[in-house]
Design an enzyme around this catalytic site. Structure first.
Site, PDB file in Angstrom:
ATOM      1  N   CYS A 289      40.610  47.582  50.898  1.00  0.00           N
ATOM      2  CA  CYS A 289      39.791  46.443  50.394  1.00  0.00           C
ATOM      3  C   CYS A 289      39.153  45.393  51.493  1.00  0.00           C
ATOM      4  O   CYS A 289      38.277  44.667  51.506  1.00  0.00           O
ATOM      5  CB  CYS A 289      40.180  45.711  49.421  1.00  0.00           C
TER       6      CYS A 289
ATOM      7  N   HIS B 290      36.556  38.842  47.895  1.00  0.00           N
ATOM      8  CA  HIS B 290      36.702  40.398  47.428  1.00  0.00           C
ATOM      9  C   HIS B 290      37.229  40.416  46.127  1.00  0.00           C
ATOM     10  O   HIS B 290      38.170  39.947  45.815  1.00  0.00           O
ATOM     11  CB  HIS B 290      37.620  41.042  48.189  1.00  0.00           C
TER      12      HIS B 290
ATOM     13  N   PHE C 102      38.626  50.951  40.392  1.00  0.00           N
ATOM     14  CA  PHE C 102      37.855  51.512  41.436  1.00  0.00           C
ATOM     15  C   PHE C 102      36.509  51.975  41.140  1.00  0.00           C
ATOM     16  O   PHE C 102      36.401  52.967  40.190  1.00  0.00           O
ATOM     17  CB  PHE C 102      38.667  52.103  42.572  1.00  0.00           C
TER      18      PHE C 102
ATOM     19  N   ASN D 153      35.533  47.547  41.595  1.00  0.00           N
ATOM     20  CA  ASN D 153      36.291  47.268  43.000  1.00  0.00           C
ATOM     21  C   ASN D 153      35.833  48.515  43.848  1.00  0.00           C
ATOM     22  O   ASN D 153      36.361  49.494  43.549  1.00  0.00           O
ATOM     23  CB  ASN D 153      37.825  47.048  42.848  1.00  0.00           C
TER      24      ASN D 153
HETATM   25  C1  LIG Z   1      45.023  45.958  35.308  1.00  0.00           C
HETATM   26  C2  LIG Z   1      44.539  44.418  34.788  1.00  0.00           C
HETATM   27  C3  LIG Z   1      43.146  44.502  34.460  1.00  0.00           C
HETATM   28  C4  LIG Z   1      45.356  43.838  33.612  1.00  0.00           C
HETATM   29  O1  LIG Z   1      44.947  42.425  33.346  1.00  0.00           O
HETATM   30  P1  LIG Z   1      45.843  41.474  32.881  1.00  0.00           P
HETATM   31  O2  LIG Z   1      46.858  41.522  33.954  1.00  0.00           O
HETATM   32  O3  LIG Z   1      45.208  40.238  32.673  1.00  0.00           O
HETATM   33  O4  LIG Z   1      46.584  41.928  31.450  1.00  0.00           O
HETATM   34  P2  LIG Z   1      47.880  42.332  31.075  1.00  0.00           P
HETATM   35  O5  LIG Z   1      49.257  41.587  31.738  1.00  0.00           O
HETATM   36  O6  LIG Z   1      47.930  42.365  29.485  1.00  0.00           O
HETATM   37  O7  LIG Z   1      48.268  43.862  31.381  1.00  0.00           O
HETATM   38  C5  LIG Z   1      47.576  44.791  30.711  1.00  0.00           C
HETATM   39  C6  LIG Z   1      48.493  46.138  30.996  1.00  0.00           C
HETATM   40  O8  LIG Z   1      48.383  46.403  32.299  1.00  0.00           O
HETATM   41  C7  LIG Z   1      49.593  46.699  32.764  1.00  0.00           C
HETATM   42  N1  LIG Z   1      49.332  46.402  34.296  1.00  0.00           N
HETATM   43  C8  LIG Z   1      48.938  45.325  34.978  1.00  0.00           C
HETATM   44  N2  LIG Z   1      48.930  45.469  36.241  1.00  0.00           N
HETATM   45  C9  LIG Z   1      49.537  46.718  36.638  1.00  0.00           C
HETATM   46  C10 LIG Z   1      49.890  47.148  37.727  1.00  0.00           C
HETATM   47  N3  LIG Z   1      49.584  46.612  39.070  1.00  0.00           N
HETATM   48  N4  LIG Z   1      50.464  48.476  37.810  1.00  0.00           N
HETATM   49  C11 LIG Z   1      50.641  49.078  36.320  1.00  0.00           C
HETATM   50  N5  LIG Z   1      50.425  48.377  35.286  1.00  0.00           N
HETATM   51  C12 LIG Z   1      49.796  47.147  35.278  1.00  0.00           C
HETATM   52  C13 LIG Z   1      50.427  45.573  32.081  1.00  0.00           C
HETATM   53  O9  LIG Z   1      51.830  45.956  32.301  1.00  0.00           O
HETATM   54  C14 LIG Z   1      50.000  45.869  30.721  1.00  0.00           C
HETATM   55  O10 LIG Z   1      50.453  47.086  30.116  1.00  0.00           O
HETATM   56  P3  LIG Z   1      50.841  47.036  28.421  1.00  0.00           P
HETATM   57  O11 LIG Z   1      49.468  46.871  27.852  1.00  0.00           O
HETATM   58  O12 LIG Z   1      51.397  48.448  28.387  1.00  0.00           O
HETATM   59  O13 LIG Z   1      51.771  45.827  28.416  1.00  0.00           O
HETATM   60  C15 LIG Z   1      44.653  43.375  35.900  1.00  0.00           C
HETATM   61  O14 LIG Z   1      46.045  43.153  36.203  1.00  0.00           O
HETATM   62  C16 LIG Z   1      44.311  43.924  37.293  1.00  0.00           C
HETATM   63  O15 LIG Z   1      43.090  43.981  37.533  1.00  0.00           O
HETATM   64  N6  LIG Z   1      45.216  44.240  38.173  1.00  0.00           N
HETATM   65  C17 LIG Z   1      44.674  44.995  39.402  1.00  0.00           C
HETATM   66  C18 LIG Z   1      45.022  43.899  40.662  1.00  0.00           C
HETATM   67  C19 LIG Z   1      45.212  44.593  42.052  1.00  0.00           C
HETATM   68  O16 LIG Z   1      46.077  44.974  42.285  1.00  0.00           O
HETATM   69  N7  LIG Z   1      43.712  44.966  42.710  1.00  0.00           N
HETATM   70  C20 LIG Z   1      43.801  45.408  43.891  1.00  0.00           C
HETATM   71  C21 LIG Z   1      43.708  44.542  44.924  1.00  0.00           C
HETATM   72  S1  LIG Z   1      43.631  45.108  46.857  1.00  0.00           S
HETATM   73  C22 LIG Z   1      42.569  46.006  46.568  1.00  0.00           C
HETATM   74  O17 LIG Z   1      41.473  45.781  46.240  1.00  0.00           O
HETATM   75  C23 LIG Z   1      42.967  47.416  46.908  1.00  0.00           C
HETATM   76  C24 LIG Z   1      42.532  48.092  48.347  1.00  0.00           C
HETATM   77  O18 LIG Z   1      43.095  48.029  49.235  1.00  0.00           O
HETATM   78  O19 LIG Z   1      41.417  48.896  48.275  1.00  0.00           O
END
Ligand SMILES: CC(C)(COP(=O)(O)OP(=O)(O)OC[C@H]1O[C@@H](n2cnc3c(N)ncnc32)[C@H](O)[C@@H]1OP(=O)(O)O)[C@@H](O)C(=O)NCCC(=O)NCCSC(=O)CC(=O)O
Length: 392
Positions: A172, A306, A220, A339
């Site tokens: 990213c 980002h 993604f 993303n």
């Molecule tokens: C997945 C989400 C949409 C979920 O939204 P919320 O966190 O608000 O919702 P929530 O807490 O109710 O979670 C919903 C369900 O997703 C699960 N969950 C959340 N994050 C998780 C993760 N990282 N891995 C596995 N499971 C995950 C929770 O346990 C839950 O499961 P259950 O429903 O079973 O209880 C969000 O957390 C999100 O966008 N996370 C991604 C952030 C991230 O790491 N981005 C990359 C950045 S760097 C980048 O951009 C990468 C690069 O280098 O290219």
């Protein structure tokens, strides 16, 4: 660079480089998405499980549906189509070798996508492509040499002496890293015109559903966003810094394997970024503006963040106590495209400059933030130059 021997001393034969005056600036921006498939987020889980022949995994599908609803994404663009997947069932199974076939496809598709965006940036810039002196290309699909940078140079008919650099697997922050490199090149080579190309196609990462890859699948998308430095600066790149959050190297990562590239996104990523971002920003702004930084509040600035994920934006908004519209460009790009890894920040800057044109009033100072495996926070201090008579 030619090195010659003279009087027993090693001496450079080329003339000394002249430094540019003032900070480098973004001169033009172009973006593009593949024409393959546009998938509405609320249909993604159904489509993905059907295409993967995994409709029987009802619990996993239910979970992906729950995740998709929370992403803040409306739709995403993909190069990969159902026809391609039917012809390559090995893309569904990480245990089957598929990297060669994936690389063959992205070797053509990534530079083509970058070309579509670059042509728009070059048209906006208004100079011939042969005036470009440097090309910086960032992609996580650059798994061979010669790579996408050379193919893009060929497609655009850049001059044979164009100085090329490819950045691979920067994820990213590929966009931020490429911009910082372009800044250094422009400031240290008077007259340099750097084309920055970021292009990401998730085909290299695609796999069938399992318990560990649902978030990546929900998040993604594919896109490309070149910039060039232009004759009418859009944003000045005042300074750039990187800060690595200690002991977080296992939280975020990518791994190339025989069955494609795996992403690892720990559940703690949004909170780790939220806890550390203000410190990174304070360091960057104090180093860049000195005591003048004390006169600025975060709400006095424009923001190019980002959009790694909705909770990342939410946490930044809350920690910095930002007003409701400060992250609109990042939220908007996440909503419209998902993303797109390194290419995403180009879309955010494009959205910001459009808002600046529409709204008229715009802050002078801004911050660009991107996040990278490490976890490393990439911060760039931006300045919106005063509008010229021509623009007004
Ligand atoms: C997945 C989400 C949409 C979920 O939204 P919320 O966190 O608000 O919702 P929530 O807490 O109710 O979670 C919903 C369900 O997703 C699960 N969950 C959340 N994050 C998780 C993760 N990282 N891995 C596995 N499971 C995950 C929770 O346990 C839950 O499961 P259950 O429903 O079973 O209880 C969000 O957390 C999100 O966008 N996370 C991604 C952030 C991230 O790491 N981005 C990359 C950045 S760097 C980048 O951009 C990468 C690069 O280098 O290219």
């Amino acid at each position: 660079m030619a090195i010659t021997q003279a009087n027993g001393a090693v001496r450079e034969s080329r003339p000394r480089r002249r430094h540019a005056e003032g900070p480098a600036a973004v001169l033009a921006i172009g973006t593009a998405n593949p024409s393959g498939t546009i998938v509405p987020q609320d249909e993604f889980a159904d489509q993905f499980f059907r295409m993967s022949n995994c409709d029987h995994l009802a619990d996993l599908k239910g979970k992906l549906n729950r995740i998709c609803k929370k992403t803040g994404i409306e739709k995403r663009h993909f190069h990969l189509t159902e026809e391609v997947l039917l012809a390559h069932p090995e893309f569904l199974d990480r245990e089957l070798p598929s990297l060669d076939a994936r690389i063959d496809m992205v070797a053509t598709a990534v530079p083509k996508l970058a070309e579509s965006a670059a042509l728009k940036a070059i048209a906006e810039w208004g100079c011939p492509a042969t005036d470009i002196t440097h090309l910086v290309f960032s992609t996580y699909s650059g798994c061979r040499a010669p790579s996408a940078d050379l193919e893009l140079a060929r497609l655009l008919n850049l001059r044979p002496t164009v100085s090329r650099t490819i950045l691979s697997l920067h994820g990213c922050y590929g966009g931020g890293r490429a911009l910082q490199l372009a800044k250094e090149l422009a400031e240290n080579n008077c007259g340099a015109r750097v084309l920055v190309a970021c292009a990401e196609i998730t085909l290299v990462c695609f796999a069938g559903p399992d318990g560990s890859n649902l978030v990546g699948h929900a998040l993604f998308g594919d896109g490309a966003g070149p910039f060039t430095g232009g004759e009418h600066p859009l944003f000045e790149m005042v300074s750039a810094t990187q800060t690595t959050i200690p002991r977080t190297e296992h939280a975020l990562g990518m791994q190339v394997a025989g069955g494609g590239i795996d992403f690892h996104l720990a559940i703690q990523v949004p909170s780790l970024i939220g806890q550390n971002v203000e410190q990174c920003l304070l360091g960057a702004f104090r180093a860049s503006l000195g005591d003048d930084a004390n006169d600025l509040t975060w709400n006095d600035m424009f923001w190019a963040v980002h959009p790694g994920g909705r909770p990342i934006l939410d946490n930044i908004e809350s920690v910095l106590k930002l007003g409701p519209k400060k992250l609109t460009s990042s939220q908007n790009v996440l909503h419209e495209y998902g993303n797109m890894s390194g290419a995403t920040i180009v879309f955010v800057l494009d959205d910001l400059r459009r808002r600046r044109e529409e709204e008229g009033e715009f802050p002078e100072w801004g911050a660009l933030l991107a996040f990278v495996p490490g976890i490393t926070v990439e911060t760039m201090v931006l300045r919106s130059p005063p509008r010229s008579v021509k623009e007004n």
